[in-house]
Design a protein around this motif. Structure first.
Motif, short mmCIF file in Angstrom:
data_model
loop_
_atom_site.label_atom_id
_atom_site.label_comp_id
_atom_site.label_asym_id
_atom_site.label_seq_id
_atom_site.Cartn_x
_atom_site.Cartn_y
_atom_site.Cartn_z
N PRO A 658 0.82 -1.21 0.00
CA PRO A 658 0.00 0.00 0.00
C PRO A 658 0.86 1.26 0.00
N ARG A 659 0.41 2.23 -0.79
CA ARG A 659 1.09 3.51 -0.87
C ARG A 659 0.15 4.58 -0.33
N THR A 660 0.66 5.45 0.53
CA THR A 660 -0.18 6.43 1.21
C THR A 660 -0.44 7.64 0.33
N GLY A 661 -1.72 8.12 0.37
CA GLY A 661 -2.08 9.32 -0.36
C GLY A 661 -1.64 10.57 0.38
N PRO A 676 -5.64 12.39 0.75
CA PRO A 676 -4.90 12.23 2.01
C PRO A 676 -5.64 11.31 2.98
N GLY A 677 -4.89 10.48 3.68
CA GLY A 677 -5.49 9.57 4.65
C GLY A 677 -5.85 8.22 4.09
N ALA A 678 -5.82 8.07 2.75
CA ALA A 678 -6.14 6.79 2.12
C ALA A 678 -4.86 6.13 1.62
N THR A 679 -4.95 4.83 1.36
CA THR A 679 -3.83 4.10 0.77
C THR A 679 -4.30 3.41 -0.50
N HIS A 681 -3.08 0.25 -3.47
CA HIS A 681 -2.16 -0.76 -3.97
C HIS A 681 -2.76 -1.41 -5.21
N TRP A 692 -9.06 2.77 3.56
CA TRP A 692 -8.71 3.59 4.72
C TRP A 692 -9.41 3.01 5.93
#
Length: 695
Positions: A658-661, A676-679, A681, A692
């Motif tokens: 997972p990569r963070t927003g 922001p706050g979401a991931t 992949h 999230w």
């Protein structure tokens, strides 16, 4: 669904208000996408252009195309723009005003300025024949040949190009209505004639009349469109039979569609839901909200256990379709199978504006494909959601659609500046306000297919597609409490992919006599209907297996609305009927909060659906290796009232980690926004999975 793909190439072409999307699928699951601007009013030109380009990009000849599949809005446009054929109605003496009387339904209870839509056939072009079909199915007297001849002469004098025939109680004596329709066809050569019973021999005088009228109203337009499209495809070298997506999610050959165009009014939206249903089965997702946002509208549909909800009737021509039950009445009833889709006027081309009180609104008016959003540089000056996304940095500031559409950020900002001045806000703040207003409006569509059905949206997964869907899906899902969003490969072309995996499908139905509710009588009628659909499907696909499903429309005595219960295959006995009643009780409690006793349940309609599988696996195509990702870049995006430096990557740059927003993922045909706050992949099917922590 069969597991081995057919030989040759299959081409799916989906026409939208802004873009025409084409996907060519070849051996081994190879996909070649193509996206061009739509070409109104001659939408077929864009289909041929994009198909030719896709075939050339695949490095094959047009002769290698073995399946040409199409989703179209031509029937919908004819109704919305009120430019269908001049239509006449022939009915039983005394029933000339059925279209006006209709049902006691209105979409807005307290709007005193609301008026019913004008009938598609004005009173001066409604004609009566003598004779009467009685409630016991006797005909006394029969319509006289002399009166039919006089009606034909009156129709000729009215300049009608199309005729709908619907007699009272004709569902009990279809032969009498067909006799009159055939005689009118003989007396009026070149005039398009519809017999209501050929579309569905079911009770409900108003609904049957309205359906026949809609069919005749759009019939000549659809026939002409398909005739020209088939001719132009052959000229381009594509000789494969043309199959068209029906509103219910299956394909039907163009010749039959020309006789039953009322069955393709929701053709385009149905293709996308069909693709999502196939993806839900491949991923084993029990509950899915399909979210489709294109250039002019946003749509939502619910899929459970891999199957969408299919309604027996719906309304057309009443604007955006979010009404259910007692909220209906804004359009023209159509009794034809249709995937249950809620729709609102929010798309990439939707106009951003303020009202007299200074409030910000998005849609339902759209800039369409010509001139399109201001950012396209084609002369559009009114601000749209696409312009807002360009200003916010969410869209590529240079080009989209694989470089085919140039973007002009200065024109987007200029277009939004006027609205910003009216609001007394900055341009970026106005753009984000338009984004949030659109998200708020789209929750209405999702709730219409979830919470209003007794389903909790928080228990579903959202699958987002369409050119604009992945830009808004994460914000929309978070607003609804949905924890996971899936953005499939080729999201902007996903409806075209749905055409490739759709079955050839045929529906048949019959009204049920409540005095013959025993299993033997019901089973005999099911067998008769199954024989009808099997014969038609074998003529279209003689070498493939026909699968038939059976359903009962059930209700409690005295109700106006029914629920459709599945009936298992095999010999029908009383145990199978009891199981259908129990399913109905449970679904009624889930939808309406109560259940009644067995003795109140009555059968209204018997239905069968015959299918011939496409022989294509969607997961094989989606899991194909992705092209290498372009180098990662960065750009300034507007979040939470401030600019943020955000990475911009291609889908292939994501992996299982997972990569963070915040993060922007660019595909050729769409852009995915990870806030922001979401991931995010990428899974084994190359889907972008956004998630999230639930609040």
């Amino acid at each position: 669904m069969a597991h081995s793909p057919p030989a040759g190439w299959r081409v799916g072409a989906d026409v939208g208000g802004t873009f025409t999307d084409v996907v060519a699928l070849g051996p081994g699951g190879r996909i070649v996408p193509m996206k061009v601007l739509s070409t109104p009013p001659a939408f077929g030109e864009g289909v041929v252009t994009a198909t030719t380009a896709a075939v050339q990009a695949a490095g094959v000849t047009a002769a290698e195309v073995t399946g040409m599949l199409h989703g179209t809005t031509v029937a919908t446009n004819a109704i919305l723009e009120k430019d269908g054929a001049v239509t006449a109605l022939v009915t039983t003496a005394g029933f000339r005003d059925v279209l006006e009387l209709g049902r006691l339904r209105r979409p807005t209870l307290y709007d005193l300025g609301w008026t019913k839509p004008a009938p598609l056939v004005p009173r001066r072009r409604r004609f009566e024949v003598d004779g009467r079909i009685h409630a016991d199915s006797t005909v006394e007297p029969a319509a006289s040949p002399g009166r039919i001849a006089r009606v034909a002469e009156e129709i000729r004098g009215s300049d009608a190009a199309s005729v709908a025939v619907c007699l009272v109680n004709s569902h009990l004596r279809a032969d009498e209505e067909r006799r009159i329709a055939a005689e009118l066809g003989r007396l009026l050569p070149g005039v398009y004639v519809t017999a209501s019973v050929d579309l569905g021999a079911e009770p409900g005088e108003f609904e049957r009349t309205s359906t026949a009228v809609v069919n005749s109203y759009v019939g000549p337009t659809v026939q002409d469109y398909l005739t020209v499209l088939e001719r132009d495809l052959v000229t381009a070298g594509v000789t494969a039979p043309l199959l068209v997506m029906q509103s219910g999610g299956g394909l039907l050959d163009a010749e039959k569609v020309g006789r039953r165009p009322v069955e393709i009014i929701e053709s385009g939206p149905a293709a996308g839901v069909t693709a999502v249903a196939a993806l839900a089965r491949a991923m084993d997702l029990p509950g899915v909200v399909a979210f489709d946002m294109g250039g002019t509208t946003a749509k939502a549909s619910l899929i459970e256990d891999g199957s969408p909800f299919v309604s027996a009737d719906y309304e057309v021509g009443g604007g955006m379709n979010v009404a259910r039950g007692l909220g209906s009445g804004a359009g023209y009833p159509v009794r034809a199978p249709s995937i249950d889709i809620a729709e609102i006027g929010a798309g990439g081309g939707s106009i951003v504006r303020t009202d007299a009180a200074g409030a910000l609104h998005v849609g339902p008016s759209s800039a369409g494909s010509r001139p399109g959003p201001a950012a396209y540089g084609n002369g559009g000056e009114r601000p749209t959601l696409t312009d807002a996304n360009v200003v916010l940095g969410y869209l590529n500031p240079e080009a989209i659609a694989g470089g085919r559409v140039r973007i002009h950020p200065d024109l987007a900002a200029k277009a939004l500046a006027g609205v910003a001045a009216e609001l007394g806000a900055g341009v970026p703040e106005t753009a984000r306000g338009a984004y949030d207003v659109a998200v708020s409006g789209m929750t209405t569509a999702v709730k219409a297919v979830t919470s209003e059905r007794g389903r909790d949206p928080r228990e579903t997964t959202m699958v987002a597609f369409g050119g604009a869907g992945p830009l808004y899906s994460a914000a929309l899902a978070r607003e609804l409490g949905i924890g996971t969003v899936v953005v499939p490969t080729h999201p902007g072309l996903f409806s075209a992919l749905g055409l490739l995996v759709a079955d050839i499908e045929r529906h048949a139905s019959a009204a049920h006599d409540p005095d013959r509710a025993d299993a033997t009588a019901v089973g005999d009628e099911f067998d008769r209907l199954a024989a009808v659909v099997e014969a038609e499907l074998r003529s279209a696909a003689a070498d493939r297996e026909v699968v038939v499903e059976r359903f009962l429309d059930l209700r409690y005595r005295g109700q106006r609305f029914e629920l459709r219960a599945p009936v298992p295959s095999g010999p029908l006995d009383e145990a199978a009927l009891a199981a259908a009643r129990e399913w109905f009780h449970a679904e009624h409690r889930r939808t309406y909060g109560r259940r009644g006793p067995d003795e109140l349940v009555e059968i209204v309609t018997l239905r069968v659906v015959g299918r011939v599988g496409a022989g294509v696996r969607l997961d094989d195509a989606l899991a194909a290796p992705l092209p290498p990702a372009a180098p990662e870049t960065r750009r300034r995006c507007f979040f939470d009232g401030r600019e943020v430096d955000v990475p911009v990557v291609g889908r292939a740059a994501l992996d299982a980690t997972p990569r963070t927003g915040p993060l922007v993922v660019e595909d050729m045909d769409s852009t995915t926004l990870v806030p922001p706050g979401a991931t995010a992949h990428r899974d084994q099917l190359n889907n972008i999975v956004i998630s999230w922590s639930r609040p």
